[in-house]
Design a protein around this motif. Structure first.
Motif, PDB file in Angstrom:
ATOM      1  N   ILE A 112       0.853  -1.184   0.000  1.00 59.34           N
ATOM      2  CA  ILE A 112       0.000   0.000   0.000  1.00 59.34           C
ATOM      3  C   ILE A 112       0.889   1.234   0.000  1.00 59.34           C
ATOM      4  N   ALA A 114       1.951   4.948   0.517  1.00 59.10           N
ATOM      5  CA  ALA A 114       1.572   6.060   1.378  1.00 59.10           C
ATOM      6  C   ALA A 114       1.456   7.366   0.609  1.00 59.10           C
ATOM      7  N   ARG A 153       2.803  -1.174   4.282  1.00 56.97           N
ATOM      8  CA  ARG A 153       2.588   0.226   3.896  1.00 56.97           C
ATOM      9  C   ARG A 153       3.923   0.942   3.845  1.00 56.97           C
TER      10      ARG A 153
END
Length: 235
Positions: A112, A114, A153
């Motif tokens: 994921i 940021a 992340r």
């Protein structure tokens, strides 16, 4: 065309790097515990609208053929215990079917981002990248319960620093190496060596193959630095 019969080889204490064609060389290297790789995606690099000029990496991807996909057969379950492989969203159905037909189990994981690029190009915002982890018996995911989350992340990578358009962040590669079983890690699409750096940091043995001389040279320097840092790291 590279002469794969006599590839350029650079050896270090914990790494062996080849400037060669991975499709020709990898089957000759024999068994490795895991293949961890970010192969060429298969996707349309056109479009981008007003952001195109700011996205020079897209032009680089097209120029280097990193948008043409890869031959799944390079991931041979008879020659490795597990595989971690990144892919584009459009590659998921075919790659998933191939992995399920080759390995005992597989799972879809995700990086994921940021700080994704604020654009969609008639699609969804590219705020995540997919990778599969597939394995055979006794090569299941490693790590603590907290380390076995199916997502990580992180900020977008440092492609500008290393002159490569698809550099994966250290945070992402460190997690992946933590989750991979075994001692010997191979990346047949090594690029600038992000997988190798994470492997050496984790005390693994790395084998990398890259066909682009420029990226190969960068990988050599990154792996040499990783070795130096490992030597001088506190016990």
């Amino acid at each position: 065309m590279l002469d794969v019969t006599t590839p350029t080889v650079v050896t270090m204490e914990h790494a062996t790097l080849y400037l060669a064609d991975a499709y020709a060389l990898l089957p000759r290297l024999g068994w490795v515990d895991a293949i961890v790789t970010d192969p060429p995606y298969e996707f349309n690099t056109s479009g981008g609208g007003s952001f195109r000029e700011q996205r020079g990496h897209t032009d680089q991807i097209a120029e280097e053929g990193l948008d043409q996909g890869f031959d799944h057969s390079i991931i041979n379950s008879l020659l490795c215990g597990s595989v971690v492989v990144f892919c584009h969203n459009d590659q998921v159905p075919a790659l998933s079917a191939y992995l399920q037909g080759s390995f005992s189990r597989s799972v879809l994981c995700m990086w994921i981002k940021a700080n994704p690029m604020p654009m969609a190009n008639k699609h969804y915002v590219a705020d995540a990248e997919i990778y599969f982890h597939a394995w055979n018996r006794d090569h299941h995911p490693q790590g603590s319960l907290a380390e076995k989350k199916r997502h990580v992340r992180s900020q977008v990578g440092r492609g500008g620093k290393y002159g490569h358009a698809t550099v994966k962040p250290d945070t992402v590669m460190d997690k992946i190496i933590t989750n991979v079983a075994g001692k010997v890690i191979c990346d047949p699409f090594m690029g600038t060596g992000s997988t190798g750096v994470a492997a050496v940091k984790a005390g693994r043995t790395f084998i990398g193959i890259e066909h682009n001389p420029k990226h190969f040279a960068t990988a050599v320097e990154r792996l040499r630095l990783a070795h130096e840092q490992r030597v001088h790291a506190p016990p």
